[in-house]
Design an enzyme around this catalytic site. Structure first.
Site, short mmCIF file in Angstrom:
data_model
loop_
_atom_site.label_atom_id
_atom_site.label_comp_id
_atom_site.label_asym_id
_atom_site.label_seq_id
_atom_site.Cartn_x
_atom_site.Cartn_y
_atom_site.Cartn_z
NE ARG A 67 -4.03 1.91 2.17
CZ ARG A 67 -4.71 2.48 3.15
NH1 ARG A 67 -4.38 2.23 4.41
NH2 ARG A 67 -5.72 3.27 2.89
CG HIS A 71 -1.64 5.63 0.12
ND1 HIS A 71 -2.53 6.38 0.85
CD2 HIS A 71 -2.33 4.53 -0.28
CE1 HIS A 71 -3.71 5.77 0.88
NE2 HIS A 71 -3.61 4.63 0.23
CG ASP A 72 6.04 7.83 -2.57
OD1 ASP A 72 5.93 9.03 -2.23
OD2 ASP A 72 7.01 7.39 -3.22
CB VAL A 75 0.73 12.15 -3.50
CG1 VAL A 75 0.75 13.62 -3.08
CG2 VAL A 75 -0.63 11.53 -3.16
CG ASP A 79 8.10 12.29 -4.56
OD1 ASP A 79 7.33 11.51 -3.94
OD2 ASP A 79 7.85 13.49 -4.72
CG ASN A 96 -1.37 9.50 2.85
OD1 ASN A 96 -1.70 8.56 2.12
ND2 ASN A 96 -0.75 10.58 2.40
N PRO A 164 -7.61 7.96 -4.31
CG PRO A 164 -7.59 5.73 -5.01
CD PRO A 164 -6.68 6.92 -4.79
CG HIS A 194 -8.18 -3.64 -1.54
ND1 HIS A 194 -9.21 -2.75 -1.74
CD2 HIS A 194 -7.09 -2.86 -1.26
CE1 HIS A 194 -8.77 -1.50 -1.60
NE2 HIS A 194 -7.49 -1.55 -1.32
CB THR A 243 -6.70 -16.34 1.78
OG1 THR A 243 -7.18 -15.77 0.53
CG2 THR A 243 -7.06 -17.80 1.85
#
Ligand code: HEM
Ligand SMILES: *[C@@H]1O[C@H](CO)[C@@H](O)[C@H](O)[C@H]1NC(C)=O
Ligand SMILES: *[C@@H]1O[C@H](CO)[C@@H](O)[C@H](O)[C@H]1NC(C)=O
Length: 320
Positions: A67, A71-72, A75, A79, A96, A164, A194, A243
């Site tokens: 994840r 998330h890096d 945006v 970096d 975040n 999102p 997910h 699982t």
């Protein structure tokens, strides 16, 4: 003289075309699989050991690492801007909130710094750690090109607009990923992450009480017991109830029986254009895994800083 003029009329436009093509050569062309071969030959092995240890001590760490790179990279590109701390940082942004696993990256960075100080970027560590995390839970592997550099700033406002949210409908998801150069099929494949990890009641409450999407009734009843209409916001449920610590295609199989935990999960299988992709991944784990790997490569190469742009941070949490 006439021939000089003729050569000029050919060479000058050729020269311009060459300049333009150099200019348009994307930064990602500078990433390479051999980037640290001379400067830090132990980098990859060192990161892998950190990731293996972290996943062995807590399998959810695999989810957290997969994840983090998402998330890096969504945006201001891949970096490591997500890792910077401080007021107004991406990390402190509500977008975040609930993102975890930072200490695994910090440990990997410390281990890499001890073998070759000042060489390996936090952004590359994020990309490599996500791959190693996938492998550690029986997910696919892929080759990570290297040479990303780290930003000195982060952008909380962009985190709010560009990431999102769990209540997005299908058209919002499609356009959100398209804005990052990822197509619908890649969006569906990446949502398959997910298959790992957990979500908090506060993030799936809207799915189990207040939406018009179909939901398996026994699934809903059991979720409501652990997530009342108010309170218990932090209670966890697995995103793949079958699982949660294994990278497989049960996430997609769950969607076929209306057992997606988030609105943004179930909208992928709700009578729209993505149903066929979900069906395909629910039938074939290998198809899912190979598409996931390719999409992870693409996602982890969104707008990297390369060459003389950016820096190599010593601590991932701090720019100085
Ligand atoms: C398609 C759009 C996506 C949306 C709307 C979304 C939203 C969410 C939400 C709401 C959670 C629960 C967070 C919490 O309770 O704190 C979550 C967890 C998670 N997401 Fe996504 N996500 C999306 C795509 C992705 C992608 C592309 C990846 C990685 C490639 C990813 C990886 C994960 C993982 C592994 C978890 C579990 C983390 C944990 O155990 O704490 N997600 N996501
Ligand atoms: C998706 O959500 C957006 C924003 O709320 C809305 O404008 C749009 O009509 C929705 N689309 C569908 C197909 O529900
Ligand atoms: C569901 O929606 C109704 C009407 O918008 C609202 O009053 C109620 O608080 C919502 N319940 C939950 C659990 O979100």
């Amino acid at each position: 003289m006439g021939s000089y003029k003729n050569i000029g009329t050919i060479l000058i436009p050729m020269f311009i075309v060459l300049l333009l093509s150099l200019n348009y050569m994307p930064c990602k062309a500078q990433l390479s699989t051999t980037f640290y071969d001379n400067t830090c030959p132990k980098a990859l092995k060192t990161i892998r050991k950190s990731v293996r240890d972290a996943v062995a001590s807590n399998p959810r760490n695999a989810a957290l690492l997969v994840r983090l790179v998402f998330h890096d990279c969504f945006v201001q590109g891949c970096d490591a801007s997500l890792l910077l701390e401080g007021t107004g940082s991406e990390k402190a942004s509500p977008a975040n909130d609930g993102v975890l696993g930072y200490e695994v990256i910090d440990a990997a960075k410390a281990a890499v710094e001890s073998v070759c100080p000042g060489v390996v970027s936090c952004a590359d560590i994020l990309a490599v750690a996500a791959r190693d995390a996938s492998v550690a839970v029986k997910g696919p592997s892929w080759v990570v090109r290297l040479g990303r550099r780290d930003s000195t700033t982060s952008n909380a406002a962009q985190a709010a607009t560009d990431l999102p949210r769990g209540n997005f409908n299908l058209s919002q998801l499609v356009s959100n990923f398209r804005n990052k150069g990822l197509n619908t099929r890649e969006m569906v494949a990446l949502s398959g992450s997910h298959t790992l990890g957990q979500a908090r009641c506060t993030r799936f409450r809207g799915r189990i009480y207040n939406n018009s999407l179909p939901i398996d009734s026994a699934f809903a009843t059991s979720l409501r017991q652990n997530c009342p209409t108010t309170g218990s916001d932090g209670n966890l449920e697995p995103l793949d109830l079958v699982t949660p610590n294994k990278f497989d295609n049960n996430y997609f199989r769950n969607l076929l029986t209306n057992k997606g935990l988030l609105i943004s999960d179930q909208v992928l299988f709700n009578g729209d254009s993505t149903d066929s992709i979900v069906n395909e991944y629910a039938r074939s784990t290998s198809r899912f895994k190979s598409d996931f790997a390719a999409a992870m490569v693409k996602m982890s190469e969104i707008d990297p800083l390369t060459g003389s742009n950016g820096v190599i941070r010593t601590l991932c949490t701090s720019a100085s």
